[in-house]
Structure formats: C-alpha cells, structure tokens
Design a protein around this motif. Structure first.
Motif, PDB file in Angstrom:
ATOM      1  N   ILE A  33     -11.651   0.389   0.711  1.00 59.92           N
ATOM      2  CA  ILE A  33     -11.826  -1.021   1.260  1.00 59.92           C
ATOM      3  C   ILE A  33     -12.111  -1.770  -0.102  1.00 59.92           C
ATOM      4  O   ILE A  33     -12.544  -1.697  -1.000  1.00 59.92           O
ATOM      5  CB  ILE A  33     -13.721  -0.520   2.210  1.00 59.92           C
ATOM      6  CG1 ILE A  33     -14.203   0.590   2.950  1.00 59.92           C
ATOM      7  CG2 ILE A  33     -13.705  -2.661   2.983  1.00 59.92           C
ATOM      8  CD1 ILE A  33     -15.057  -0.107   3.769  1.00 59.92           C
ATOM      9  N   LYS A  85     -16.118  -8.400   5.888  1.00 60.01           N
ATOM     10  CA  LYS A  85     -17.013  -7.793   6.958  1.00 60.01           C
ATOM     11  C   LYS A  85     -18.096  -7.732   6.980  1.00 60.01           C
ATOM     12  O   LYS A  85     -19.299  -8.226   7.735  1.00 60.01           O
ATOM     13  CB  LYS A  85     -17.061  -6.368   6.144  1.00 60.01           C
ATOM     14  CG  LYS A  85     -17.435  -4.877   7.362  1.00 60.01           C
ATOM     15  CD  LYS A  85     -17.857  -3.780   6.478  1.00 60.01           C
ATOM     16  CE  LYS A  85     -18.317  -2.746   7.376  1.00 60.01           C
ATOM     17  NZ  LYS A  85     -18.023  -2.230   8.740  1.00 60.01           N
ATOM     18  N   GLU A 127     -11.983  -7.625  -1.161  1.00 60.89           N
ATOM     19  CA  GLU A 127     -12.557  -9.080  -0.174  1.00 60.89           C
ATOM     20  C   GLU A 127     -12.295  -8.101   1.443  1.00 60.89           C
ATOM     21  O   GLU A 127     -13.171  -9.429   2.557  1.00 60.89           O
ATOM     22  CB  GLU A 127     -11.474 -10.287   0.163  1.00 60.89           C
ATOM     23  CG  GLU A 127     -10.934 -10.192  -1.185  1.00 60.89           C
ATOM     24  CD  GLU A 127     -12.258 -11.701  -1.441  1.00 60.89           C
ATOM     25  OE1 GLU A 127     -12.480 -12.277  -0.263  1.00 60.89           O
ATOM     26  OE2 GLU A 127     -12.916 -10.825  -3.124  1.00 60.89           O
ATOM     27  N   GLN A 128     -12.071  -7.434   2.249  1.00 54.39           N
ATOM     28  CA  GLN A 128     -12.419  -6.452   3.095  1.00 54.39           C
ATOM     29  C   GLN A 128     -14.189  -6.424   3.372  1.00 54.39           C
ATOM     30  O   GLN A 128     -14.909  -6.410   4.469  1.00 54.39           O
ATOM     31  CB  GLN A 128     -11.901  -5.494   3.151  1.00 54.39           C
ATOM     32  CG  GLN A 128     -10.404  -5.543   3.449  1.00 54.39           C
ATOM     33  CD  GLN A 128      -9.968  -3.767   3.625  1.00 54.39           C
ATOM     34  OE1 GLN A 128     -10.255  -2.969   2.732  1.00 54.39           O
ATOM     35  NE2 GLN A 128      -8.500  -4.274   4.149  1.00 54.39           N
ATOM     36  N   TRP A 129     -15.335  -5.918   2.387  1.00 45.73           N
ATOM     37  CA  TRP A 129     -15.980  -6.041   2.490  1.00 45.73           C
ATOM     38  C   TRP A 129     -17.207  -7.552   2.340  1.00 45.73           C
ATOM     39  O   TRP A 129     -17.763  -8.019   3.541  1.00 45.73           O
ATOM     40  CB  TRP A 129     -16.426  -5.473   0.947  1.00 45.73           C
ATOM     41  CG  TRP A 129     -17.421  -4.202   0.962  1.00 45.73           C
ATOM     42  CD1 TRP A 129     -16.020  -3.376   0.227  1.00 45.73           C
ATOM     43  CD2 TRP A 129     -18.034  -2.879   1.753  1.00 45.73           C
ATOM     44  NE1 TRP A 129     -16.759  -2.078   0.004  1.00 45.73           N
ATOM     45  CE2 TRP A 129     -16.829  -1.790   1.399  1.00 45.73           C
ATOM     46  CE3 TRP A 129     -18.490  -3.022   2.300  1.00 45.73           C
ATOM     47  CZ2 TRP A 129     -18.386  -0.706   1.451  1.00 45.73           C
ATOM     48  CZ3 TRP A 129     -18.686  -2.351   3.316  1.00 45.73           C
ATOM     49  CH2 TRP A 129     -18.614  -0.805   2.285  1.00 45.73           C
TER      50      TRP A 129
END
Ligand SMILES: Cc1cc2nc3c(=O)[nH]c(=O)nc-3n(C[C@H](O)[C@H](O)[C@H](O)COP(=O)(O)OP(=O)(O)OC[C@H]3O[C@@H](n4cnc5c(N)ncnc54)[C@H](O)[C@@H]3O)c2cc1C
Length: 401
Positions: A244, A252, A247-249
């Motif tokens: 992960i 999310k 930027e995905q964190w």
C-alpha cells in the motif's frame, strides 16, 4: 529435566537486538553476567516502525539501567490522554504518576529507542553481532549451542530469545507454540508539520471516528505525531500491507474520515510521508516459555496490541527481571521458572487489556451510543487502577528460587 546443569549462567546468548535484547544484556552486565547479542539484520533495520509510548513502569526500568535520561532527551512527556467523539470530550486518563526523578510517560520513535539501547550497550562493552539469524539451537553437554543462517554457531550457558513477534526461539523451544493472533486493525501514521490542531503538547488525543480510530499528540516544537487504525477483517499478508503506497493510504484515510468532524484530514494532508502500514497481532498465551536452557522474553513471549501502550515497557520489565533471576537463583532452569512465576500473570493481564482496548477502537453504531457512558466508567476505574503503571522492580531485592 535440567538436573545435569545445576550451574549459574556466566555467559548468555541473546537473540534479537530490538528492545528486550540490548536491555537484557545491560541488565546482565549489571548482575556480573557476560552476554552477546545476535541480531538478524544489519544496523539499518532498527529504523523500522513508527513511534511508541514508554509508560512510567518502563521508564522506571530504564532508570534502573541508567538509560532514562537518554530516552527523555529523544522522546517527550505525554502524561495524559483525552478520548473524544463527535466533537465532545468523553474522558481524560492519566498515564500513571510521575516518577521521583520527574520522568513521565514518554512518546519516542521506535528508531530512537532502538538507537539509545544499542549505542549504550556498545558503549558499555557489550558485543552485538549483526547478520546473525538464529535458525536452530540445542542443548549440548550442559551448554546451549545456537546455529545461525550464515552457517556459524555460538555456545553459552543459556539462550534468551528476544527475537520478537515471529520468534525463531519460540518455535525451537516448542514447535507446537501458537502463531500470533491477528487483531483486525491496520496501523498507519506519520508526522505532520505546520498544521494547527487543538490541544496542548503532550496530550494524546484519541478520536472514535465513524469508520476509523484516529489519534494525535503534539510534540513541544509543534510537530504532530499521529496514527489511524482502519478496521481490516481479512488478514492481509505482510506483502499486501507493505504494497500500500503512501498515496493509497492518504486516499483510503480520506474516504474513512470523510463523514467525521475531527482534525484527521488536515493532519493527514500536512504529512509529507505516511509511513508504511502494518498489521496488529498479539498472543493471549504462549504456553511454554523455556526449555533446556532456552527462554523467550518480550514480544516473542507476549506480544500485545499497540493499544495497551505497554509492549516496549513489558520487554524492559522482562529484561531486568530475568537478569535478577539469573543473578540470584543458582541454576538456569530454576532461574527461568522463578522468572516465569514473576512475569506470566502480569503480562497476560496486559495482553488481555490491550485486546479489549483494540476492540473498543472499532465501535459500531450502537457501540457509539453507549460509548460516553462506557468511557465515564472506564475513567473512574482507571483512576483506581494502579497495578499497571505503579509496578516497580527493585534491583537490590533478591529473588527467591
Ligand atoms: C507499530 C507499533 C507500535 C507500537 N506501539 C507501542 C506502544 O505504544 N507502546 C509500547 O510499549 N510498545 C509498542 N509497540 C511494541 C514494541 O515495539 C514492542 O513490544 C517491542 O519492540 C518489543 O521488544 P522486543 O525486543 O521483544 O521485540 P523487537 O523490538 O521486535 O525486537 C526483536 C528483534 O529480534 C530480531 N530477530 C527476529 N528474528 C530473529 C532471528 N531469528 N535471529 C536473530 N534476530 C532476530 C529482529 O530483527 C528485532 O531486531 C509497538 C509495536 C509496533 C509494531
């Protein structure tokens, strides 16, 4: 089982150079017992992880080891915690009373804690060998022989497995030992600059968001240290979590906090780099801690959910207690039994408390309705509860076999 080795340990092999390993080596040195620490990684691995709290019971152990000042120079006081929901303050807790030397609950990066322990151990003349991954160990002629992945071996009167959650020593002592229990919460976090959030430095703010738990604490220089615990029912593999991206964190967490009125999003947006997330695990009970001159301590024996705030403090308590037992009890097996007698009840109680605290982070709609009442009772109970933070280990007091 150990009758042929009625000898006191003079030379100990310590597996793991995290918290419990170097602390045990320094405590053993104070007890006049020689040891060597064997760490699987090279020294660059000690920066892995985020930040943690050292409770006053752990700080008292650091005082015994003459390390409290170094830790306080790198960490900062965090004496209180405030629980909040929907913009309302539910309860306030104190992390125990200050110690006579003024030390309080500390927040410190894991990297800094590891560095203090390692550098001080080396300064005191303790040998730490890197790139030594334990793969096997056995009793041989009354000694313990350890085998490492690089093909080398080492021999000592006893072996202490301070090798963390995925301990190889635990499997060697008991191949049927339980695997760590998955606690269905992910951890993410970071350090935010130039963001204005309410509250004084050193107050740990905890928020029950609608879909995710969030916490921050301000350092005296204004930097905001934060973490979030997204619920995650299916256990992701370590690779899946590691994949992960920051930027995905960020995306999310934006989604999870979108419906909440709390300072999570400004803090997250002011964070340059959200650090790699990780799963949560604990051990309700590891049945066998020692056998044939080998023992496990720290996370290897009793990892707890970070929600207890006690993982590192327990590892430090273990280190000093074990050194006292090996100092005072004239036989390794009996010293290990004395150690277990002193530690098991307390650490299992803390692990259970950590699990309850972690479960409380993922509250549903009905849970949120009763939470204000639950927190009120919890705050009252905590004010009366001194077993956790008031625990002290008197270095001078001898241990009875
Ligand atoms: C994200 C996170 C947050 C946390 N928050 C808190 C908190 O708020 N308060 C708190 O008190 N605790 C907290 N903890 C827990 C705390 O970090 C651990 O409890 C503590 O580090 C345990 O110390 P340890 O020495 O037992 O294990 P570790 O610190 O994990 O050290 C184990 C060492 O053994 C080495 N090793 C592993 N296998 C081998 C092998 N086969 N051979 C040789 N070496 C090996 C590892 O590389 C590592 O260096 C947190 C942990 C995490 C992950």
């Amino acid at each position: 089982m150990y009758s042929h080795t009625m000898t006191k340990a003079r030379n100990v092999l310590i597996i793991g150079g995290g918290v419990a390993g170097p602390a045990t080596a320094m405590a053993l040195q104070q007890a006049g017992i020689d040891s060597t620490v064997y760490e699987a990684y090279d020294r660059t691995a000690d920066g892995v992880g985020a930040f943690l709290t050292l409770a006053v019971n752990g700080m008292d152990v650091l005082r015994t080891l003459g390390l409290s000042e170094q830790v306080r120079e790198r960490g900062f006081d965090t004496p209180t915690m405030v629980m909040e929901m929907d913009g309302k303050r539910l309860a306030e807790f104190r992390f125990g009373s200050p110690l006579p030397d003024g030390a309080q609950n500390q927040t410190i990066t894991r990297a800094d804690l590891y560095t203090v322990l390692r550098d001080e151990a080396v300064r005191r003349g303790i040998r730490i060998e890197y790139g030594k991954r334990l793969v096997g160990a056995q009793r041989s002629d009354g000694r313990v022989l350890a085998r490492f992945a690089d093909g080398t071996t080492a021999e000592g009167d006893a072996l202490v497995g301070a090798d963390g959650l995925r301990s190889a020593t635990r499997r060697i002592i008991d191949p049927a030992a339980p695997a760590p229990r998955y606690v269905p919460l992910l951890n993410a976090g970071g350090y935010a600059r130039d963001v204005d959030v309410p509250g004084e430095p050193g107050v740990m703010h905890m928020f029950f968001g609608r879909r995710c738990f969030f916490s921050y604490v301000k350092r005296p220089d204004g930097e905001v240290w934060w973490f979030a615990n997204p619920p995650q029912k299916r256990e992701l593999s370590q690779q899946e979590v590691a994949a992960i991206t920051p930027e995905q964190w960020r995306a999310k967490l934006h989604e999870l906090f979108a419906d909440d009125n709390l300072p999570a999003l400004p803090v997250i947006d002011a964070t340059d780099h959200i650090f790699a997330g990780w799963n949560t695990y604990d051990f309700p009970r590891v049945p066998t801690w020692h056998r044939d001159g080998m023992i496990i301590i720290g996370d290897a024996a009793h990892a707890t959910s970070p929600a207890s705030g006690q993982g590192a403090s327990m590892a430090l308590e273990d280190a000093v207690t074990l050194a006292k037992c090996l100092r005072d009890v004239p036989d390794v097996a009996r010293a290990f039994a004395a150690y277990e007698g002193l530690r098991r009840k307390r650490v299992e109680r803390i692990v259970a408390m950590g699990k309850r605290n972690g479960d409380g982070k993922a509250v549903g709609r009905i849970g949120r309705m009763v939470l204000p009442l639950v927190m009120k009772f919890a705050a009252r109970a905590a004010a009366r509860q001194n077993w956790l933070y008031d625990h002290r280990i008197d270095w001078e007091q001898p241990v009875a076999a």
